[in-house]
Enzyme design. Structure first.
Site: not given
Ligand code: AMP
Length: 214
Positions: A88, A155, A166, A122, A13
């Site tokens: 989400r 990360r 996740r 990544r 994404k």
């Molecule tokens: P991402 O970079 O989108 O994979 O997000 C990394 C982490 O940030 C996720 O595993 C969640 O812990 C947190 N996170 C990001 N966006 C959200 C969201 N909209 N709602 C809840 N947690 C989020």
């Protein structure tokens, strides 16, 4: 152009959103990036967020929603935006509708093996957030960002055991969000199992076929 990009962690994404953002000049807003920045700054909020992120769990809706609300009020979002990683949960989707209008929700899909392979390779720039892959999208100099010269890192939550969690969390929470946008008639599915060079043009043509031009 008010777009939502959705899909499992590691589906790409962020890569597709940043390509579209460069082409159309609308901001790419990643709640994951915003959360990581808050953690990096070591604020009180950052300390609370870290507890969830490092375990692969979702951050409570009210925390992330408030951060996003403030971001969407900024001037650069007036012409549109690409949301990456929000909503989400169904509650977040409803909150978003109270904040702004969503024109289209793009849902990217790929088999689990592809996702795990992508996430494990990544690398992210610590300075500007640019995304690379050690095999599929390597930087010109290993470990160094092409765009800004910043250091690349893996990360914490891209470690295999956290990725598995996740993906589980995604499956448990996400179905109602898809149904929500499907019900509104604004959901589009995009096959993202191939490389970014194939998927990015597919995103552009999907948008064009729906009348979105930039
Ligand atoms: P991402 O970079 O989108 O994979 O997000 C990394 C982490 O940030 C996720 O595993 C969640 O812990 C947190 N996170 C990001 N966006 C959200 C969201 N909209 N709602 C809840 N947690 C989020």
């Amino acid at each position: 152009m008010r777009l939502v990009f959705m899909g499992p962690p590691g589906v790409g994404k962020g890569t597709y959103a940043s390509a579209l953002s460069r082409r159309c000049g609308i901001p790419h807003i990643s709640t994951g990036d915003m959360i990581r920045e808050e953690i990096r700054r070591g604020t009180e909020l950052g300390r609370r967020l870290r507890e969830y992120v490092e375990r692969g769990l979702l951050v409570p809706d009210e925390l992330v929603t408030e951060m996003l609300r403030r971001r969407l009020q900024q001037e650069d979002c007036q012409r549109g935006f690409i949301l990456d990683g929000y909503p989400r949960t169904l509650r977040q989707a409803e909150e978003l509708d109270r904040m702004t209008r969503v024109d289209l929700a793009l849902y990217f899909t790929a088999p689990d093996e592809v996702i795990i392979d992508r996430v494990s390779g990544r690398r992210v720039c610590r300075s500007c957030g640019a995304i690379y892959h050690v095999r599929y999208m390597p930087p010109r100099v290993p470990g160094v960002c092409d765009r800004c010269g910043g250091p690349l890192y893996q990360r914490e939550d891209d470690r295999p055991e956290v990725v598995k969690r996740r993906l589980e969390v995604f499956r448990e929470q996400f179905a109602p969000v898809l149904d929500y946008y499907r019900g509104k008639g604004i959901l589009v599915e995009i096959d993202a199992s191939e490389q970014a060079e194939v998927v990015v043009p597919r995103v552009f043509s999907t948008l064009e076929s729906r009348g979105f031009k930039c």
